[in-house]
Design a protein around this motif. Structure first.
Motif, PDB file in Angstrom:
ATOM      1  N   GLU B  95       5.671   1.970  23.887  1.00 40.01           N
ATOM      2  CA  GLU B  95       4.426   1.869  23.120  1.00 40.01           C
ATOM      3  C   GLU B  95       3.583   3.136  23.245  1.00 40.01           C
ATOM      4  OE1 GLU B  95       3.724  -0.334  20.976  1.00 40.01           O
ATOM      5  OE2 GLU B  95       5.522  -1.503  21.433  1.00 40.01           O
ATOM      6  N   LEU B  96       3.777   3.896  24.303  1.00 34.56           N
ATOM      7  CA  LEU B  96       2.986   5.121  24.482  1.00 34.56           C
ATOM      8  C   LEU B  96       3.398   6.207  23.493  1.00 34.56           C
ATOM      9  CD1 LEU B  96       2.607   5.385  28.359  1.00 34.56           C
ATOM     10  CD2 LEU B  96       1.030   4.425  26.669  1.00 34.56           C
ATOM     11  N   GLY B  97       4.614   6.085  23.021  1.00 37.78           N
ATOM     12  CA  GLY B  97       5.118   6.945  21.943  1.00 37.78           C
ATOM     13  C   GLY B  97       4.645   8.380  21.934  1.00 37.78           C
ATOM     14  N   ASP B  98       3.757   8.689  20.998  1.00 37.61           N
ATOM     15  CA  ASP B  98       3.302  10.059  20.782  1.00 37.61           C
ATOM     16  C   ASP B  98       2.896  10.763  22.064  1.00 37.61           C
ATOM     17  OD1 ASP B  98       3.618   9.933  18.022  1.00 37.61           O
ATOM     18  OD2 ASP B  98       1.684   8.944  17.769  1.00 37.61           O
ATOM     19  N   TYR B  99       2.197  10.018  22.907  1.00 37.37           N
ATOM     20  CA  TYR B  99       1.698  10.642  24.131  1.00 37.37           C
ATOM     21  C   TYR B  99       2.853  11.115  25.014  1.00 37.37           C
ATOM     22  CZ  TYR B  99      -2.694   8.493  22.712  1.00 37.37           C
ATOM     23  OH  TYR B  99      -3.792   8.132  22.006  1.00 37.37           O
ATOM     24  N   LEU B 100       3.826  10.236  25.205  1.00 37.10           N
ATOM     25  CA  LEU B 100       4.931  10.592  26.083  1.00 37.10           C
ATOM     26  C   LEU B 100       5.814  11.683  25.496  1.00 37.10           C
ATOM     27  CD1 LEU B 100       6.256   7.360  27.804  1.00 37.10           C
ATOM     28  CD2 LEU B 100       5.139   9.352  28.779  1.00 37.10           C
ATOM     29  N   MET B 101       5.927  11.708  24.174  1.00 40.61           N
ATOM     30  CA  MET B 101       6.785  12.710  23.550  1.00 40.61           C
ATOM     31  C   MET B 101       6.400  14.114  24.002  1.00 40.61           C
ATOM     32  SD  MET B 101       9.129  11.411  21.680  1.00 40.61           S
ATOM     33  CE  MET B 101       9.630  12.363  20.245  1.00 40.61           C
ATOM     34  N   LEU B 102       5.105  14.338  24.106  1.00 47.15           N
ATOM     35  CA  LEU B 102       4.636  15.665  24.494  1.00 47.15           C
ATOM     36  C   LEU B 102       5.142  16.044  25.881  1.00 47.15           C
ATOM     37  CD1 LEU B 102       2.961  18.078  23.673  1.00 47.15           C
ATOM     38  CD2 LEU B 102       1.016  17.028  24.794  1.00 47.15           C
ATOM     39  N   ALA B 103       5.058  15.102  26.812  1.00 46.41           N
ATOM     40  CA  ALA B 103       5.518  15.376  28.162  1.00 46.41           C
ATOM     41  C   ALA B 103       7.012  15.693  28.154  1.00 46.41           C
ATOM     42  CB  ALA B 103       5.250  14.181  29.065  1.00 46.41           C
ATOM     43  N   PHE B 104       7.681  15.194  27.132  1.00 49.33           N
ATOM     44  CA  PHE B 104       9.122  15.379  27.067  1.00 49.33           C
ATOM     45  C   PHE B 104       9.494  16.699  26.422  1.00 49.33           C
ATOM     46  CE2 PHE B 104      12.242  12.126  28.103  1.00 49.33           C
ATOM     47  CZ  PHE B 104      13.396  12.849  27.925  1.00 49.33           C
ATOM     48  N   THR B 105       8.879  16.962  25.271  1.00 47.26           N
ATOM     49  CA  THR B 105       9.284  18.148  24.521  1.00 47.26           C
ATOM     50  C   THR B 105       8.640  19.421  25.043  1.00 47.26           C
ATOM     51  OG1 THR B 105       7.531  17.769  22.910  1.00 47.26           O
ATOM     52  CG2 THR B 105       9.676  16.799  22.435  1.00 47.26           C
ATOM     53  N   GLU B 106       7.461  19.302  25.644  1.00 48.37           N
ATOM     54  CA  GLU B 106       6.782  20.498  26.139  1.00 48.37           C
ATOM     55  C   GLU B 106       6.334  20.297  27.580  1.00 48.37           C
ATOM     56  OE1 GLU B 106       6.969  22.621  23.833  1.00 48.37           O
ATOM     57  OE2 GLU B 106       7.103  21.388  22.031  1.00 48.37           O
ATOM     58  N   PRO B 107       7.282  20.095  28.470  1.00 49.97           N
ATOM     59  CA  PRO B 107       6.895  19.815  29.854  1.00 49.97           C
ATOM     60  C   PRO B 107       6.017  20.905  30.452  1.00 49.97           C
ATOM     61  CG  PRO B 107       9.226  20.359  29.684  1.00 49.97           C
ATOM     62  CD  PRO B 107       8.716  20.199  28.290  1.00 49.97           C
ATOM     63  N   HIS B 108       6.223  22.150  30.046  1.00 45.13           N
ATOM     64  CA  HIS B 108       5.447  23.245  30.643  1.00 45.13           C
ATOM     65  C   HIS B 108       3.967  23.111  30.337  1.00 45.13           C
ATOM     66  CE1 HIS B 108       6.570  24.392  26.579  1.00 45.13           C
ATOM     67  NE2 HIS B 108       5.486  25.114  26.541  1.00 45.13           N
ATOM     68  N   ILE B 109       3.622  22.325  29.318  1.00 44.27           N
ATOM     69  CA  ILE B 109       2.210  22.128  29.006  1.00 44.27           C
ATOM     70  C   ILE B 109       1.558  21.242  30.060  1.00 44.27           C
ATOM     71  CG2 ILE B 109       0.636  20.946  27.421  1.00 44.27           C
ATOM     72  CD1 ILE B 109       2.070  22.046  25.133  1.00 44.27           C
ATOM     73  N   ILE B 110       2.321  20.279  30.531  1.00 43.08           N
ATOM     74  CA  ILE B 110       1.776  19.282  31.438  1.00 43.08           C
ATOM     75  C   ILE B 110       1.986  19.644  32.900  1.00 43.08           C
ATOM     76  CG2 ILE B 110       1.831  16.837  32.022  1.00 43.08           C
ATOM     77  CD1 ILE B 110       0.837  17.304  29.279  1.00 43.08           C
TER      78      ILE B 110
END
Lengths: 187, 187
Positions: B95-110
């Motif tokens: 359900e977190l969808g969009d939020y988690l995608m970022l952590a996945f595709t751009e880990p260096h951001i997080i």
DNA sequence: CTTTCTTGGAACACATGTGTTCCACTGTCT
DNA sequence: AGACAGTGGAACACATGTGTTCCAAGAAAG
């Protein structure tokens, strides 16, 4: 202006491409200076081979498609059961490692032109998975596109496992094959 | 200079954060102007709430950790068998969808600060998987860290499936649960 | 209505990356 | 030694993003 692939030029070109792959993986915004440093060449030289940044990206895209096509051929998709062929393909793709990671983590870098239309390798793969669903070696509850997604995802997972969890390449491949086999094989 | 969370300020802040998530997903190099446009606010306003770009990133990281912690709590990791708890957790994360995608595709951001050290949610998850391996509901051939990797990877795959293959959220979640259950469950 | 808070936009200096030109250096081949 | 392809570095103009300041307009609360 004439470029008569003198062997040296080919080597320099490869060094730049390889450096671009390893540098842009994990930092999609890296500058050409970074790539140049990683390749051990001057920034000017990069512009000599790839006038604009997009030219470098395009060359990377073509290079990757080529590697994928080769790996797909080596996997002999038409031999044996579909699930056996999938295992072989997974191993071939696994060896591409660094190169494939980029397509995964920074798809927008590659998605340019060639990639949009399904590549021949993709079509072959989908057809082979369909064969597996019909012959019963692949779980028929899963659409072919989903089986493909799972394959890519587990490949990514296994490389992450190597990076983050000090797992050997051999063990990671074993875990990847085990999980994939269990996940998409027929019960 | 005083910031007395007036309700309006809280709403503006949320709008900026949400816009940042949706904008930076798939284009990690997006400018603050892009984020401002997506949030429907002026670029100046973003700087009012997050003086520097890194402040925005940090806030996103904290926001994401909070959402993950909440989802983990809701999944009640200690109830029932480990594999059942994993199913619940997968649904919550889905359900977190969009939020988690970022952590996945751009880990260096997080990956900034908070993230490096394993979060409480992570520790809880690993412990729960270990429990499953001991009680026999989770395939003991797979290390707990690998089970976790597979979970993240399949989550990513299911969202990709929705994006690329016109699959409904419901069907994608079903495929994800099926694949995960088969992959990491005990034979 | 008037005061207070919040906002959007213009203008600015600054930093960084890009693409180009030019020149000197280093190999190699004859 | 001389000719030549390939290279690295300096210098430059240009574009884009960042962070700041200032001001006028709008909304909210009294």
């Amino acid at each position: 202006m004439t470029v008569a692939e003198t062997g040296l030029r080919a080597r320099t070109r490869r060094a730049i491409l390889d450096a671009a792959f390893s540098t842009l993986t994990g930092n999609s915004g890296a500058s050409l200076s970074d790539v140049a440093a990683a390749a051990g060449v001057g920034r000017t030289t990069i512009h000599r081979y790839f006038p604009e940044r997009t030219d470098l990206i395009t060359a990377m895209s073509e290079d990757l498609l080529e590697k994928i096509a080769l790996a797909t051929t080596r996997a002999r998709l038409n031999d044996g059961t579909a699930i056996q062929a999938l295992d072989r393909l997974l191993q071939e793709y696994f060896e591409l490692g660094d190169y494939l990671m980029l397509a995964f983590t920074e798809p927008h870098i590659i998605d340019a032109a060639d990639w949009e239309t399904e590549s021949p390798a993709d079509r072959q793969l989908i057809a082979m998975i369909e064969r597996g669903r019909e012959e019963g070696s692949v779980d028929a509850r899963m659409p072919a596109s989903w089986v493909q997604q799972v394959m890519w995802a587990l490949l990514y997972a296994s490389w992450q496992q190597i990076r983050d969890e000090e797992t050997s390449k051999h063990d990671a491949l074993g875990l990847c094959l085990l999980a994939f086999h269990k996940a998409v094989g027929s019960a």
